[in-house]
Write a protein that holds these residues in place. Structure first.
Motif, short mmCIF file in Angstrom:
data_model
loop_
_atom_site.label_atom_id
_atom_site.label_comp_id
_atom_site.label_asym_id
_atom_site.label_seq_id
_atom_site.Cartn_x
_atom_site.Cartn_y
_atom_site.Cartn_z
N MET A 4 0.97 -1.09 -0.23
CA MET A 4 0.17 0.13 0.07
C MET A 4 0.86 1.23 0.04
O MET A 4 1.84 1.38 0.84
CB MET A 4 -0.80 0.15 1.25
N THR A 5 0.49 2.16 -0.89
CA THR A 5 1.37 3.43 -0.81
C THR A 5 0.36 4.68 -0.95
O THR A 5 -0.64 4.61 -1.81
CB THR A 5 1.90 3.45 -2.36
N ARG A 6 0.71 5.40 -0.15
CA ARG A 6 -0.28 6.56 0.14
C ARG A 6 -0.34 7.56 -1.00
O ARG A 6 0.52 7.85 -1.79
CB ARG A 6 0.14 7.44 1.43
N VAL A 7 -1.64 7.98 -1.51
CA VAL A 7 -1.67 8.95 -2.56
C VAL A 7 -1.71 10.32 -2.02
O VAL A 7 -2.45 10.83 -1.14
CB VAL A 7 -3.43 8.96 -3.12
N GLU A 8 -0.66 11.13 -2.33
CA GLU A 8 -0.28 12.25 -1.65
C GLU A 8 -1.19 13.46 -2.29
O GLU A 8 -1.66 13.27 -3.38
CB GLU A 8 1.18 12.72 -1.89
N GLY A 9 -1.68 14.41 -1.52
CA GLY A 9 -2.17 15.40 -1.88
C GLY A 9 -3.65 15.35 -1.84
O GLY A 9 -4.63 16.48 -2.16
N LEU A 10 -4.42 14.14 -1.55
CA LEU A 10 -5.54 14.08 -1.06
C LEU A 10 -6.16 13.88 0.43
O LEU A 10 -5.73 12.75 0.98
CB LEU A 10 -6.20 12.70 -1.97
N GLU A 11 -6.77 14.48 0.92
CA GLU A 11 -7.27 14.55 2.30
C GLU A 11 -8.69 14.72 2.45
O GLU A 11 -9.35 15.28 1.52
CB GLU A 11 -6.51 15.54 3.14
N HIS A 12 -9.48 14.10 3.43
CA HIS A 12 -10.94 14.50 3.57
C HIS A 12 -11.58 13.67 2.44
O HIS A 12 -12.47 14.26 1.88
CB HIS A 12 -11.34 15.88 3.62
N VAL A 13 -10.96 12.60 1.95
CA VAL A 13 -11.74 11.69 0.84
C VAL A 13 -12.98 11.01 1.61
O VAL A 13 -13.12 10.62 2.77
CB VAL A 13 -10.78 10.63 0.33
N VAL A 14 -14.05 11.29 0.94
CA VAL A 14 -15.29 10.66 1.31
C VAL A 14 -15.75 9.42 0.61
O VAL A 14 -16.14 8.13 1.17
CB VAL A 14 -16.52 11.45 0.86
N GLY A 15 -15.06 8.99 -0.52
CA GLY A 15 -15.43 7.68 -1.36
C GLY A 15 -14.34 7.75 -2.51
O GLY A 15 -13.84 8.78 -2.95
N ILE A 16 -14.31 6.52 -3.25
CA ILE A 16 -13.34 6.08 -4.18
C ILE A 16 -14.16 5.28 -5.20
O ILE A 16 -14.97 4.68 -4.85
CB ILE A 16 -11.89 5.65 -3.70
N THR A 17 -13.35 5.48 -6.44
CA THR A 17 -14.06 4.30 -7.26
C THR A 17 -12.72 4.33 -8.33
O THR A 17 -11.75 5.09 -8.34
CB THR A 17 -15.19 5.06 -8.17
#
Length: 177
Positions: free
Chosen positions: A95-108
């Motif tokens: 697992m590698t963190r996606v930088e620059g995204l915070e307060h994510v509610v959902g993903i697709t």
């Protein structure tokens, strides 16, 4: 012919007896709650969720992304089109963190592209963009995006879904784009 009918009735009767004899007794609400304890008084209240629950895992063609408890994202797997959002096209086995995204509610996840929507209703997409699946303003600049990029003009997002080469979003007013 008569033997078949008798045998069939006997079989049905036996199956019915097995279902009646072996079915668990009906549970009362009291029985279902037996043994459970109430939450501690100092536990924080949980807010009701409006609308469908967001995805916490999204799987593309050969990769997976996860929504973390801290409302960030992490991805792993094949990354030939930058679909992991980590700034390059090298595969990741962890697992590698996606930088620059915070307060994510959902993903697709689509075939080789990924999108996320945030608490403020904004949307970000990255990865394969050969068909403009990372947003309408990106179609003329088709090509891989190795970093999350904001989808221009898309606001008030409450849900997103992706397919092989497309993405759809539902806004708070119920409209779909």
């Amino acid at each position: 012919m008569i033997k078949v009918e008798v045998a069939t009735r006997t079989l049905v009767t036996l199956v019915g007896l097995v279902l009646v004899c072996c079915a668990p007794p009906p549970r009362t609400p009291e029985a279902a709650l037996a043994g459970r304890t109430a939450p501690a008084l100092d536990a924080p209240p949980t807010a009701p969720v409006a609308g469908p629950l967001p995805s916490t895992l999204a799987a593309g063609a050969h990769y997976t992304c996860a929504l973390q408890a801290d409302r960030t994202m992490a991805c792993w797997g094949e990354n030939g089109s930058g679909q992991l959002g980590v700034g390059d096209s090298m595969e990741r086995l962890t697992m590698t963190r996606v930088e620059g995204l915070e307060h994510v509610v959902g993903i697709t996840a689509g075939g080789e592209h990924t999108c996320a929507w945030l608490e403020d209703g904004s949307a970000y997409c990255w990865g394969d963009n050969a068909w403009g699946q990372c947003g309408p303003s990106t179609a003329e600049a088709a090509g891989d995006r190795e970093h999350p990029g904001r989808v221009d003009g898309l606001t008030d997002v409450v849900e997103m879904r992706s397919g092989e080469d497309f993405t759809c979003a539902r806004r708070a007013d119920g409209s779909v784009v």
